[in-house]
Design a protein around this motif. Structure first.
Motif, mmCIF file in Angstrom:
data_model
loop_
_atom_site.group_PDB
_atom_site.id
_atom_site.type_symbol
_atom_site.label_atom_id
_atom_site.label_comp_id
_atom_site.label_asym_id
_atom_site.label_seq_id
_atom_site.Cartn_x
_atom_site.Cartn_y
_atom_site.Cartn_z
ATOM 1 N N GLN A 268 0.837 -1.209 0.000
ATOM 2 C CA GLN A 268 0.000 0.000 0.000
ATOM 3 C C GLN A 268 0.874 1.262 0.000
ATOM 4 O OE1 GLN A 268 -1.831 1.106 3.664
ATOM 5 N NE2 GLN A 268 -3.669 1.934 2.682
ATOM 6 N N HIS A 269 1.891 1.276 0.880
ATOM 7 C CA HIS A 269 2.781 2.440 0.948
ATOM 8 C C HIS A 269 3.499 2.664 -0.385
ATOM 9 C CE1 HIS A 269 3.106 2.395 5.636
ATOM 10 N NE2 HIS A 269 1.962 2.867 5.193
ATOM 11 N N LEU A 272 1.033 4.393 -2.642
ATOM 12 C CA LEU A 272 0.745 5.764 -2.213
ATOM 13 C C LEU A 272 1.950 6.695 -2.395
ATOM 14 C CD1 LEU A 272 -1.407 5.068 0.973
ATOM 15 C CD2 LEU A 272 -2.203 5.687 -1.315
ATOM 16 N N LYS A 277 -2.639 9.494 -1.497
ATOM 17 C CA LYS A 277 -3.978 9.011 -1.137
ATOM 18 C C LYS A 277 -5.093 9.957 -1.599
ATOM 19 C CE LYS A 277 -6.371 6.811 2.743
ATOM 20 N NZ LYS A 277 -7.712 7.294 2.416
ATOM 21 N N LYS A 278 -4.918 11.268 -1.369
ATOM 22 C CA LYS A 278 -5.983 12.213 -1.742
ATOM 23 C C LYS A 278 -6.247 12.165 -3.246
ATOM 24 C CE LYS A 278 -5.620 15.469 2.081
ATOM 25 N NZ LYS A 278 -5.041 16.737 2.550
ATOM 26 N N ASP A 281 -7.944 8.792 -4.122
ATOM 27 C CA ASP A 281 -9.365 8.819 -3.731
ATOM 28 C C ASP A 281 -10.190 9.634 -4.715
ATOM 29 O OD1 ASP A 281 -8.761 7.272 -1.559
ATOM 30 O OD2 ASP A 281 -8.799 8.898 -0.089
ATOM 31 N N TRP A 323 -9.002 -0.118 2.046
ATOM 32 C CA TRP A 323 -8.253 0.429 0.910
ATOM 33 C C TRP A 323 -8.162 -0.603 -0.214
ATOM 34 C CZ3 TRP A 323 -3.560 -0.485 -1.643
ATOM 35 C CH2 TRP A 323 -3.065 0.576 -2.423
ATOM 36 N N ASP A 447 -0.870 6.342 7.583
ATOM 37 C CA ASP A 447 -0.004 5.775 6.533
ATOM 38 C C ASP A 447 1.492 6.027 6.738
ATOM 39 O OD1 ASP A 447 0.091 8.423 5.808
ATOM 40 O OD2 ASP A 447 -1.098 8.197 3.986
#
Length: 555
Positions: A268-269, A272, A277-278, A281, A323, A447
């Protein structure tokens, strides 16, 4: 095929006969090259190594060790040991010399297969001189007899050896977060029951593909990769190294993929880092772009063919689960122990609930004791601990249920939620008890955090020790970065404290400068935190931290 009452060796003979020329294992050997093993070749090599083991005239049921990262020879060695009438003793490829020595002596291993290892020089002093060593093709340099020479020299064992369901097949030494490892004794019947039940729940067939990279010395990988492939007849691929992991995944294009929380968080990291993330999303909210983005991310991770993804060995933060689900990957958490061959509970597709480890697997009875302990009974449960009748007695209730040491509760659909470890619960100076795991799971939603340990025995309130994510650690000396982290951690403390009882509210977060790893004994070989080691390392500083009365402290 119907696998009812079929033991592991019965399945071996079945695929040897019916899938002789079908590819079973793909082994990378460096520089992008691979060696392919058909079922016929794999069983033939195992039979030849079994002939060699027979030629040593060892006593029946001798314990034979294997220490290696995952590779095709690991699996063939397991079979060869069983074919020769012996018991396999896997060792984690990250153990130190003292633990290697303890296990080989405790199990009285006569022979040790030595494979692909990163730090053989560190382990080698732990191997007693009396132990005969055999080397795999990808082993570090040594002067042992080699696998390839044995395969070339010895004829294949011709008989289809029968081993009984009640016979001891393997001794798995649990890494344990405290004390010496215990030898969990598992029979052929234990293995067969877990493999059959797992296949039934997962609905897998012989057209699946899996990448084997979590340690085969651990029951999670052994049950759902080695034994599952043996019972379903599907293909296995091996990873070459951490550096080539994405290429290994893309080669395998797995349809089933299992991992542990720390690696799901790392994946995940990694995403990102490239796509904040923003922004992600925002893109996922645009109907036309949504599908393309999801597909691109999963393809980049090598997971675009995965129809079933699982996580085990420790709880995964609910934000991380959400996520992945937003990307279209329904991550299913499961629960098991070495003592029941990782066969206990699993979330089922369409019936999963975030924060729960799922329903009892077929044939598993579950109950919650008066103290809130999860207790389990099934035909996959161990025979006991090797050479330790006292600990074996302590592990079971009088009516034969395994005491897991985990606290839990069961919902109306029979799904189990783990609420902490009975022994991990600590008492504050106010006399209130705190279970750290649920608070840790809430903190892991941030995160910038890779690992966390909530502590605070005999203090007024608990505190959290935090190790930052890999990409954040080099920036710890940067003032602007520290300021940013401090502000977000203050908010994190406020958010978490709103969701817990007053006595559970965090006093502060300490950001540690150390890296918690297997090598420095902060983590077990399965990447679980050794809570006692972490707490002991910082114990001398704790009173001073409380005295500072600051929400974020840099260690």
């Amino acid at each position: 095929m119907d696998t009812t009452n079929k033991l592991p060796l019965d399945m071996l003979y079945h695929w040897e006969k019916t899938k002789t020329n079908s590819r079973y294992m793909t082994q990378p050997i460096g520089d992008g090259k691979v060696v392919e093993y058909t079922w016929g070749r794999a069983v033939d090599e195992a039979r030849r190594v079994a002939s060699y083991l027979k030629s040593l005239n060892l006593p029946e049921n001798s314990r034979i060790g294997l220490i290696s990262k995952n590779c095709a020879q690991w699996i063939m060695t397991d079979w060869a040991i069983w074919l020769a009438g012996h018991i396999s003793v896997p060792l984690y490829p990250t153990l130190n010399a003292d633990t290697v020595n303890y296990i080989l002596n405790h199990a009285e291993c006569e022979v040790l297969f030595v494979g692909k290892l990163d730090d053989w020089d560190m382990m080698k002093p732990g191997v007693p001189e009396s132990v005969r060593c055999i080397s795999y093709p990808l082993s570090p340099p040594n002067d042992f007899e080699t696998w390839d020479d044995i395969v070339a020299k010895y004829p294949p064992l011709e008989e289809n050896v029968k081993r009984d369901a009640g016979e001891l097949a393997t001794i798995v030494y649990t890494s344990g977060s405290t004390g010496k490892p215990k030898g969990v004794m598992l029979s052929f019947g234990n293995m067969a029951f877990a493999a059959e039940g797992g296949m039934e729940v997962l609905g897998v067939g012989d057209n699946e593909r899996m990448l084997s990279y979590l340690p085969l010395a651990h029951v999670f990988e052994r049950t759902f990769v080695e034994l599952a492939s043996l019972y379903a007849g599907f293909q296995l691929y091996f990873a070459e190294s951490l550096d080539t992991f994405v290429q290994d995944l893309q080669r395998a294009q797995p349809t089933l993929f299992l991992s542990v929380p720390r690696l799901w968080v790392k994946f995940q990291h990694g995403v990102l880092k490239k796509l904040p993330k923003k922004k992600l999303d925002r893109l996922l909210k645009i109907p036309v772009v949504n599908k393309l983005i999801k597909k691109k991310i999963l393809k980049g991770l090598g997971l675009d063919r995965v129809k079933l993804a699982g996580s085990g060995s420790a709880p995964l933060a609910s934000d991380v689960l959400e996520w992945y689900r937003n990307l279209g990957l329904e991550l299913l958490e499961g629960y098991g122990m070495s003592e029941n061959f990782a066969y206990s509970h699993m979330n089922k597709p369409g019936r999963s609930r975030i924060g729960y480890v799922g329903e009892s697997l077929p044939g598993v009875e579950t109950r919650i004791s008066e103290e809130g302990e999860v207790q389990i009974k099934s035909p996959a449960t161990m025979m006991g601990y090797y050479k330790d009748e006292e600990k074996t007695r302590e592990a079971f209730t009088e009516d034969g249920f395994l005491k897991t040491g985990d606290k839990g509760e069961i919902d109306e659909m029979g799904r189990l939620k783990l609420t902490g470890r009975i022994k991990e619960i600590f008492k504050t100076s106010k006399g209130k008890y705190i279970a750290p795991a649920p608070i840790e799971n809430r903190l892991m939603s941030h995160d910038a955090i890779e690992m966390v340990c909530v502590s605070g025995a005999n203090q007024t309130q608990p505190h959290a020790l935090v190790m930052l994510a890999e990409e954040s650690r080099p920036k710890m000396a940067d003032e602007a970065f520290r300021k940013e982290i401090e502000e977000s951690f203050k908010q994190l403390i406020a958010d978490v404290n709103k969701t817990v009882d007053p006595h559970e509210q965090l006093a502060f977060i300490t950001v540690v400068s150390d890296e918690w790893s297997i090598e420095n004994s902060f983590l077990t070989p399965t990447l679980k935190l050794k809570r006692n080691v972490v707490e002991d390392a910082y114990q001398a500083k704790v009173d001073n931290w409380y005295a500072q009365r600051r929400p974020v402290i840099w260690q």
